[in-house]
Design a protein around this motif. Structure first.
Motif, mmCIF file in Angstrom:
data_model
loop_
_atom_site.group_PDB
_atom_site.id
_atom_site.type_symbol
_atom_site.label_atom_id
_atom_site.label_comp_id
_atom_site.label_asym_id
_atom_site.label_seq_id
_atom_site.Cartn_x
_atom_site.Cartn_y
_atom_site.Cartn_z
ATOM 1 N N ALA A 191 -14.553 -12.812 23.721
ATOM 2 C CA ALA A 191 -13.844 -12.075 22.709
ATOM 3 C C ALA A 191 -14.422 -10.868 22.106
ATOM 4 O O ALA A 191 -13.612 -9.928 21.848
ATOM 5 N N LYS A 192 -15.582 -10.886 21.813
ATOM 6 C CA LYS A 192 -16.499 -9.797 21.269
ATOM 7 C C LYS A 192 -16.319 -8.425 21.904
ATOM 8 O O LYS A 192 -16.750 -7.491 21.396
ATOM 9 N N TYR A 193 -16.098 -8.650 23.289
ATOM 10 C CA TYR A 193 -16.048 -7.410 24.021
ATOM 11 C C TYR A 193 -15.134 -6.588 23.652
ATOM 12 O O TYR A 193 -14.843 -5.209 24.032
ATOM 13 N N PHE A 198 -11.734 -1.249 22.009
ATOM 14 C CA PHE A 198 -10.548 -0.656 20.731
ATOM 15 C C PHE A 198 -11.759 -1.090 19.620
ATOM 16 O O PHE A 198 -11.653 -2.096 19.102
ATOM 17 N N PRO A 199 -12.332 -0.049 19.092
ATOM 18 C CA PRO A 199 -13.238 -0.113 17.858
ATOM 19 C C PRO A 199 -12.512 -0.570 16.611
ATOM 20 O O PRO A 199 -11.329 -0.085 16.527
ATOM 21 N N GLY A 200 -12.927 -1.452 15.980
ATOM 22 C CA GLY A 200 -12.272 -2.184 14.973
ATOM 23 C C GLY A 200 -11.824 -3.387 15.068
ATOM 24 O O GLY A 200 -11.245 -4.231 14.183
ATOM 25 N N LEU A 201 -11.290 -3.677 16.511
ATOM 26 C CA LEU A 201 -10.717 -4.736 16.902
ATOM 27 C C LEU A 201 -11.457 -5.947 17.043
ATOM 28 O O LEU A 201 -12.257 -6.516 18.168
ATOM 29 N N GLN A 202 -11.903 -6.572 15.889
ATOM 30 C CA GLN A 202 -12.792 -7.533 15.722
ATOM 31 C C GLN A 202 -12.368 -8.841 16.013
ATOM 32 O O GLN A 202 -11.158 -9.036 16.262
ATOM 33 N N ASP A 232 2.506 4.859 15.653
ATOM 34 C CA ASP A 232 2.026 4.586 17.139
ATOM 35 C C ASP A 232 0.481 5.387 16.919
ATOM 36 O O ASP A 232 0.389 6.044 16.037
ATOM 37 N N ASP A 233 -0.447 5.292 17.944
ATOM 38 C CA ASP A 233 -1.461 5.640 18.261
ATOM 39 C C ASP A 233 -1.934 6.247 19.314
ATOM 40 O O ASP A 233 -2.282 5.396 20.380
ATOM 41 N N PRO A 234 -1.334 7.538 19.993
ATOM 42 C CA PRO A 234 -1.612 8.145 21.173
ATOM 43 C C PRO A 234 -3.071 8.293 21.571
ATOM 44 O O PRO A 234 -3.066 8.428 23.054
ATOM 45 N N SER A 235 -3.765 8.000 20.853
ATOM 46 C CA SER A 235 -5.462 7.761 21.484
ATOM 47 C C SER A 235 -5.493 6.888 22.209
ATOM 48 O O SER A 235 -6.758 6.594 22.882
ATOM 49 N N ILE A 236 -4.793 5.816 22.166
ATOM 50 C CA ILE A 236 -4.833 4.607 22.916
ATOM 51 C C ILE A 236 -4.235 4.932 24.233
ATOM 52 O O ILE A 236 -2.961 4.803 24.214
ATOM 53 N N ILE A 237 -4.877 5.129 25.209
ATOM 54 C CA ILE A 237 -4.504 5.607 26.455
ATOM 55 C C ILE A 237 -4.107 4.430 27.461
ATOM 56 O O ILE A 237 -4.661 3.338 27.292
ATOM 57 N N ASP A 238 -3.089 4.725 28.512
ATOM 58 C CA ASP A 238 -2.649 3.894 29.451
ATOM 59 C C ASP A 238 -2.048 2.523 29.123
ATOM 60 O O ASP A 238 -2.070 1.376 29.738
ATOM 61 N N ILE A 251 -5.865 -3.826 13.835
ATOM 62 C CA ILE A 251 -7.194 -3.584 13.532
ATOM 63 C C ILE A 251 -6.973 -3.098 11.752
ATOM 64 O O ILE A 251 -7.895 -3.654 11.097
ATOM 65 N N GLY A 252 -6.224 -2.734 11.359
ATOM 66 C CA GLY A 252 -6.057 -2.226 9.877
ATOM 67 C C GLY A 252 -5.132 -2.911 8.953
ATOM 68 O O GLY A 252 -5.088 -3.009 7.691
ATOM 69 N N ALA A 253 -4.547 -4.220 9.683
ATOM 70 C CA ALA A 253 -3.752 -5.060 8.842
ATOM 71 C C ALA A 253 -4.389 -5.545 7.572
ATOM 72 O O ALA A 253 -5.258 -6.078 7.947
ATOM 73 N N SER A 254 -3.678 -5.756 6.626
ATOM 74 C CA SER A 254 -4.348 -6.577 5.456
ATOM 75 C C SER A 254 -3.719 -8.351 5.745
ATOM 76 O O SER A 254 -2.444 -8.239 5.979
ATOM 77 N N LEU A 255 -4.586 -9.096 5.756
ATOM 78 C CA LEU A 255 -4.094 -10.433 6.076
ATOM 79 C C LEU A 255 -3.324 -11.273 5.102
ATOM 80 O O LEU A 255 -2.812 -12.303 5.481
ATOM 81 N N ASP A 256 -2.833 -10.317 3.947
ATOM 82 C CA ASP A 256 -2.090 -11.100 2.989
ATOM 83 C C ASP A 256 -0.784 -10.169 2.909
ATOM 84 O O ASP A 256 0.380 -10.626 3.611
ATOM 85 N N ASP A 257 -0.816 -9.226 2.550
ATOM 86 C CA ASP A 257 0.290 -8.241 2.271
ATOM 87 C C ASP A 257 1.015 -7.793 3.741
ATOM 88 O O ASP A 257 2.397 -8.010 3.650
ATOM 89 N N ASP A 258 0.310 -7.536 4.624
ATOM 90 C CA ASP A 258 0.965 -6.983 5.937
ATOM 91 C C ASP A 258 1.501 -7.931 6.772
ATOM 92 O O ASP A 258 2.621 -7.781 7.324
ATOM 93 N N LEU A 259 0.998 -9.175 6.476
ATOM 94 C CA LEU A 259 1.322 -10.351 7.307
ATOM 95 C C LEU A 259 2.627 -10.868 6.590
ATOM 96 O O LEU A 259 3.483 -11.396 7.290
ATOM 97 N N SER A 260 2.722 -10.807 5.474
ATOM 98 C CA SER A 260 3.997 -10.973 4.698
ATOM 99 C C SER A 260 5.052 -10.273 5.241
ATOM 100 O O SER A 260 6.337 -10.726 5.345
ATOM 101 N N ARG A 261 4.628 -9.036 5.532
ATOM 102 C CA ARG A 261 5.812 -7.849 5.829
ATOM 103 C C ARG A 261 6.269 -8.316 7.377
ATOM 104 O O ARG A 261 7.502 -8.281 7.446
ATOM 105 N N LEU A 262 5.100 -8.804 8.027
ATOM 106 C CA LEU A 262 5.648 -9.222 9.365
ATOM 107 C C LEU A 262 6.342 -10.503 9.264
ATOM 108 O O LEU A 262 7.527 -10.777 10.252
#
Length: 637
Positions: A191-193, A198-202, A232-238, A251-262
């Protein structure tokens, strides 16, 4: 389970995410359900005639023998029953429909799936080989990951969920494993790969990505409203737009607020599955079902429930748990004639009612059976009412073996029980299955079907004896074949040589009517086995690999279908090289079944060639696929 589109993402970045590695001197936790299907679907085993289980068994043996040669110790973990909150019900419906579609196309394409006796075959083989295995209480993915981390070893599967788990020793996709007696090489994913691609996708963000892409709990169709709010993020190709949006947001979501939105964007009934999914992917410290480390260490993990204990050790069918907990069962489509409105499982309704009565009692409990009707999946309503003249014991009621055999004879409508006493071991079960099939098949099967299966059982058993150093079994067929083998080893080899041509694949004369008839027998074999298991195996189990090879059966039937009954017998006995013991055994088996079957069903009926036309005509009305078919009024079974 499965994360939609995640395998595609990994494969498009395989150079970074998948690394070649020698697999040797290690434990290996194997997703049993994935392996059951993978070994049948990807090893060129013929399916068009319904299933060649002896070939399948050989491949299973070769696979595990090769693992052992590389000092790999496998631990096989199977899924259990469906979760009681029905979180994957829509997935089960979809898969059942897909199987109907695959069965429809099997004659005209390379479509394949694992036929219905595959799991029974797999369990019998690994049991004989003493491969450690367990059946979880429910879905096994989380417990597989937890066990692998506890053992500090890789996971072998074909499930994209394992791209999400943080596995200490990684995940090996089944299609990347190449194993022989001398080497074992696989592509290992960690998973660490993902951060390299995708930098930031920990690692901690992968569960968020899995939920955002959609899994078996939260379907992608329920996420479109949420996708519309994401940048969208056009820098992510293919990758697709949805995949790009999901990765960027994860990558950027807040695990509280953004997940509540989901959660708020989802239907209310699905919101709880966001947190359930995140917890399942993230927490691999504790087992969900029970402690598998203790189980495989032979420590005491016994349960107060005898039924649950037998479930976990694979001694009863998984469907028993679904019947008990959910009062439902999915009757999966086999290779069968889809132009016939009713499926092959219609003939085994009596056996299933006996199973329902054992598990649920006879108080008219409703059970939903999901089965094929024409080209659609339909929910039939069945009850666990008592059967005529049969007082079904509840599962927990212990009876003596001879009483259980009496119950089996009543359920199978085998009137001449004294005839059954002429046979030993699991030959009794073979006779019961054949008799029930001959009496209940719809449409009828004639005597050539019965005689073909008797011959097939003898030949496949002879094959097993010749290929096994120390073969031990006490049934009537084995005793005669072993005596022949001990007196002269060439006798069985000559028997196999004379029958070898009937194992050759010839699709030019493929008749789906013939295949349909033998597929009904597979349903009898499956539910007859389940019933015997629930009774505590008063008769030793039969192995599909020693009974059923669809190619052989079809070829024998085609060869004999225009013969009179006496000529069929002579033809079969020439394969025995007129051995008196085998000839008498064959006659005794035929006679035992004939005594219990109506003569009208026994007679060979000549079928006009026009009836044998291929059912795979695209323009036929029966192939209308109505996505609302499950909303139709329940049909009484």
């Amino acid at each position: 389970m499965g994360v939609q589109g995640l395998t595609t993402i990994v494969n498009k970045n395989a150079a970074i995410l998948l690394k070649d590695k020698d697999i040797i001197k290690t434990k290996l936790v194997i997703d049993g359900d994935s392996l059951v299907y993978f070994l049948y679907q990807n090893r060129n085993i013929n399916l068009k005639h319904g299933g060649d289980y002896n070939n399948y068994a050989d491949i299973i043996k070769a696979f595990f023998s090769a693992l052992r040669s590389n000092q790999i110790c496998p631990y096989v973990v199977f899924d259990g029953g469906y979760e009681t909150d029905r979180r994957k019900h829509e997935t089960h419906v979809r898969r059942a429909r897909e199987r109907i579609s695959k069965s429809r196309e099997i004659n005209s394409s390379e479509t394949t799936f694992a036929p219905m006796l595959s799991r029974l075959t797999f369990l019998e083989v690994i049991g004989t080989m003493k491969i450690p295995f367990v059946v979880c209480d429910f879905e096994a993915d989380h417990d597989i990951a937890t066990l692998a981390n506890a053992f500090k070893c890789p996971v072998l599967s074909n499930d994209s969920d394992f791209f999400v788990y943080d596995l200490i020793k990684g995940y090996i996709p089944l299609e990347t494993l190449f194993v022989s007696e001398s080497s074992c090489i696989g592509k290992v994913y960690y998973a660490k790969y993902m951060q390299k691609v995708f930098p930031g996708l920990q690692i901690s963000r992968l569960p968020v990505l899995a939920v955002t892409l959609g899994n078996d709990y939260i379907k992608r169709k329920n996420l479109y409203k949420f996708y519309s709010t994401l940048p969208d993020d056009p820098s992510i190709i293919d990758l697709t737009v949805i995949q790009r949006k999901a990765i960027r947001w994860s990558i950027g979501a807040s695990l509280d607020d953004d997940l509540s939105r989901l959660e708020e964007s989802l239907p209310e009934t699905l919101r709880k599955f966001v947190k359930i999914s995140l917890k399942m992917y993230s927490d691999t410290q504790c087992f969900e079902s029970f402690d598998l480390v203790q189980y495989f260490s032979n420590k005491d993990t016994s349960t107060t429930s005898k039924l649950k204990e037998r479930h976990r050790t694979g001694k009863i069918p998984v469907c028993a748990q679904n019947i008990l907990n959910l009062q439902e069962i999915f009757l999966l489509c086999q290779v069968e004639n889809i132009s016939r409105k009713r499926s092959i499982h219609r003939s085994t309704l009596r056996l299933r009612k006996a199973i329902y009565a054992m598990l649920l009692g006879t108080e008219d409990t409703n059970i939903f059976e999901y089965d094929r009707y024409g080209g659609s999946l339909v929910r039939f309503n069945c009850t666990s009412t008592s059967l005529d003249r049969v007082q079904m014991p509840k599962y927990k009621e212990i009876t003596k073996d001879h009483e259980k055999i009496d119950i089996l004879c009543l359920i199978f409508r085998f009137e001449n029980k004294e005839v059954l006493d002429d046979f030993s071991g699991n030959t009794k079960l073979f006779v019961l299955f054949l008799t029930y099939w001959a009496k209940h098949a719809k449409p009828n099967v004639d005597s050539i079907y019965i005689k073909s299966l008797i011959l097939c059982h003898i030949v496949l058993t002879a094959r097993t004896i010749v290929n096994t150093k120390h073969y031990h079994s006490g049934n009537s067929i084995v005793q005669i074949l072993l005596n022949m083998h001990k007196l002269c080893g060439d006798k069985l080899k000559n028997l196999l040589r004379r029958s070898e041509k009937y194992f050759s694949l010839d699709l030019s004369n493929l008749s789906m009517n013939i295949v349909h008839g033998f597929s009904q027998y597979q349903s009898c074999f499956a539910f007859g086995t389940y019933l015997n298991q629930l009774l505590g195996n008063p008769i030793p189990l039969l192995s599909p690999q020693e009974v059923f090879n669809g190619t052989f059966l079809h070829n024998i039937y085609v060869r004999c279908k225009n013969y009179e009954e006496e000529k069929v017998d002579r033809k079969i006995k020439t394969i025995f090289q007129n051995n008196e013991s085998l000839g008498k055994l064959y006659d005794d088996l035929v006679s035992a079944i004939k005594k219990n079957v109506n003569s009208a069903r026994w007679e060979v009926k000549r079928i006009p060639q026009s009836v044998n036309r291929s059912p795979f005509t695209r323009g036929s009305r029966i192939f209308c696929s109505n996505i609302f078919s499950l909303l139709r009024r329940d049909v009484e079974a």
